[in-house]
Design a protein around this motif. Structure first.
Motif, PDB file in Angstrom:
ATOM      1  N   TRP A   1       0.810  -1.203   0.000  1.00 34.07           N
ATOM      2  CA  TRP A   1       0.000   0.000   0.000  1.00 34.07           C
ATOM      3  C   TRP A   1       0.854   1.269   0.000  1.00 34.07           C
ATOM      4  O   TRP A   1       0.334   2.380   0.098  1.00 34.07           O
ATOM      5  CB  TRP A   1      -0.929   0.013   1.199  1.00 34.07           C
ATOM      6  CG  TRP A   1      -2.001  -1.050   1.153  1.00 34.07           C
ATOM      7  CD1 TRP A   1      -2.309  -1.890   0.118  1.00 34.07           C
ATOM      8  CD2 TRP A   1      -2.905  -1.385   2.203  1.00 34.07           C
ATOM      9  NE1 TRP A   1      -3.339  -2.722   0.468  1.00 34.07           N
ATOM     10  CE2 TRP A   1      -3.730  -2.434   1.750  1.00 34.07           C
ATOM     11  CE3 TRP A   1      -3.093  -0.914   3.497  1.00 34.07           C
ATOM     12  CZ2 TRP A   1      -4.725  -3.007   2.526  1.00 34.07           C
ATOM     13  CZ3 TRP A   1      -4.086  -1.478   4.271  1.00 34.07           C
ATOM     14  CH2 TRP A   1      -4.895  -2.511   3.782  1.00 34.07           C
ATOM     15  N   GLY A   2       2.175   1.110  -0.038  1.00 30.90           N
ATOM     16  CA  GLY A   2       3.067   2.262  -0.112  1.00 30.90           C
ATOM     17  C   GLY A   2       3.378   2.914   1.222  1.00 30.90           C
ATOM     18  O   GLY A   2       3.818   4.059   1.264  1.00 30.90           O
ATOM     19  N   ILE A   3       3.174   2.206   2.309  1.00 27.83           N
ATOM     20  CA  ILE A   3       3.480   2.744   3.638  1.00 27.83           C
ATOM     21  C   ILE A   3       4.859   2.208   4.033  1.00 27.83           C
ATOM     22  O   ILE A   3       5.051   0.998   4.164  1.00 27.83           O
ATOM     23  CB  ILE A   3       2.408   2.342   4.662  1.00 27.83           C
ATOM     24  CG1 ILE A   3       1.043   2.894   4.217  1.00 27.83           C
ATOM     25  CG2 ILE A   3       2.780   2.850   6.053  1.00 27.83           C
ATOM     26  CD1 ILE A   3      -0.132   2.301   4.929  1.00 27.83           C
ATOM     27  N   ALA A   4       5.803   3.097   4.197  1.00 28.99           N
ATOM     28  CA  ALA A   4       7.187   2.717   4.470  1.00 28.99           C
ATOM     29  C   ALA A   4       7.309   1.996   5.808  1.00 28.99           C
ATOM     30  O   ALA A   4       6.655   2.367   6.789  1.00 28.99           O
ATOM     31  CB  ALA A   4       8.074   3.955   4.460  1.00 28.99           C
ATOM     32  N   ARG A   5       8.167   1.003   5.856  1.00 31.85           N
ATOM     33  CA  ARG A   5       8.416   0.236   7.081  1.00 31.85           C
ATOM     34  C   ARG A   5       8.901   1.152   8.202  1.00 31.85           C
ATOM     35  O   ARG A   5       8.645   0.920   9.365  1.00 31.85           O
ATOM     36  CB  ARG A   5       9.435  -0.870   6.778  1.00 31.85           C
ATOM     37  CG  ARG A   5       9.862  -1.698   7.976  1.00 31.85           C
ATOM     38  CD  ARG A   5       8.679  -2.509   8.493  1.00 31.85           C
ATOM     39  NE  ARG A   5       9.020  -3.336   9.611  1.00 31.85           N
ATOM     40  CZ  ARG A   5       9.025  -2.932  10.881  1.00 31.85           C
ATOM     41  NH1 ARG A   5       8.740  -1.683  11.186  1.00 31.85           N
ATOM     42  NH2 ARG A   5       9.312  -3.762  11.853  1.00 31.85           N
ATOM     43  N   ARG A   6       9.584   2.230   7.857  1.00 28.43           N
ATOM     44  CA  ARG A   6      10.110   3.150   8.867  1.00 28.43           C
ATOM     45  C   ARG A   6       9.089   4.194   9.333  1.00 28.43           C
ATOM     46  O   ARG A   6       9.404   5.020  10.194  1.00 28.43           O
ATOM     47  CB  ARG A   6      11.364   3.829   8.340  1.00 28.43           C
ATOM     48  CG  ARG A   6      11.127   4.746   7.175  1.00 28.43           C
ATOM     49  CD  ARG A   6      12.411   5.313   6.591  1.00 28.43           C
ATOM     50  NE  ARG A   6      12.128   6.151   5.453  1.00 28.43           N
ATOM     51  CZ  ARG A   6      11.871   5.731   4.223  1.00 28.43           C
ATOM     52  NH1 ARG A   6      11.864   4.443   3.976  1.00 28.43           N
ATOM     53  NH2 ARG A   6      11.620   6.571   3.246  1.00 28.43           N
ATOM     54  N   HIS A   7       7.871   4.170   8.781  1.00 28.51           N
ATOM     55  CA  HIS A   7       6.839   5.116   9.220  1.00 28.51           C
ATOM     56  C   HIS A   7       6.640   4.955  10.734  1.00 28.51           C
ATOM     57  O   HIS A   7       6.606   3.831  11.243  1.00 28.51           O
ATOM     58  CB  HIS A   7       5.524   4.845   8.479  1.00 28.51           C
ATOM     59  CG  HIS A   7       4.495   5.891   8.720  1.00 28.51           C
ATOM     60  ND1 HIS A   7       3.792   5.972   9.906  1.00 28.51           N
ATOM     61  CD2 HIS A   7       4.058   6.917   7.956  1.00 28.51           C
ATOM     62  CE1 HIS A   7       2.962   6.996   9.852  1.00 28.51           C
ATOM     63  NE2 HIS A   7       3.103   7.580   8.684  1.00 28.51           N
TER      64      HIS A   7
END
Length: 147
Positions: free
Chosen positions: A37-43
């Motif tokens: 979904w385009g949510i970065a792991r580092r968010h």
């Protein structure tokens, strides 16, 4: 948060046997779904979301497996929201906010996994809700987090 879950464009459903490996598989699937979904792991919401999910799946496996051979995780997402629910077919519906305030059947303020779930969710500006199944024989715990 006022996001209507029905309006979130992304969906994914995962159903697993209610056994110990369900926690690991649910975490790994969550990471994959977020990446797709385009949510970065580092968010900054990802690690807390993974911890919350792991705690809820663990609770279903530990406390509901006798009545609920499966645990289902439903994911929903959009540009500014990540929501997920852990569902089982055990009728007990925990008082989520009582876990934090110590007004439930727990041993004190902020104790136990549900207290951690609610505290993390609130720290992130999210919501936690228990929704019972229409037949009263199961429930979902929905977590909604801003991104």
């Amino acid at each position: 948060m006022t996001t209507q879950l029905e309006t979130l464009p992304y969906r994914h459903v995962l159903t697993l046997p209610a056994m110990g490996s369900a926690v690991r598989i649910a975490r790994e699937t969550t990471e994959q779904v977020l990446m797709e979904w385009g949510i970065a792991r580092r968010h900054p919401s990802v690690d807390p979301a993974l911890l919350i999910l792991a705690e809820l799946v663990t609770n279903s496996v530990r406390h509901a497996a006798e009545l609920s051979p499966n645990v289902t995780v439903v994911f929903a997402g959009g540009p500014d929201t990540f929501a997920f629910a852990v569902h089982d077919r055990h009728p007990y519906q925990p008082a989520l906010y009582a876990a934090v305030t110590g007004t439930g059947t727990g041993t004190g303020i902020g104790t136990g996994g549900l207290a951690t779930v609610v505290e993390l969710t609130l720290q992130l500006g999210g919501t936690a809700v228990v929704r019972g199944d229409a037949d009263g024989r199961g429930k979902s715990i929905w977590i909604t987090l801003p991104l």
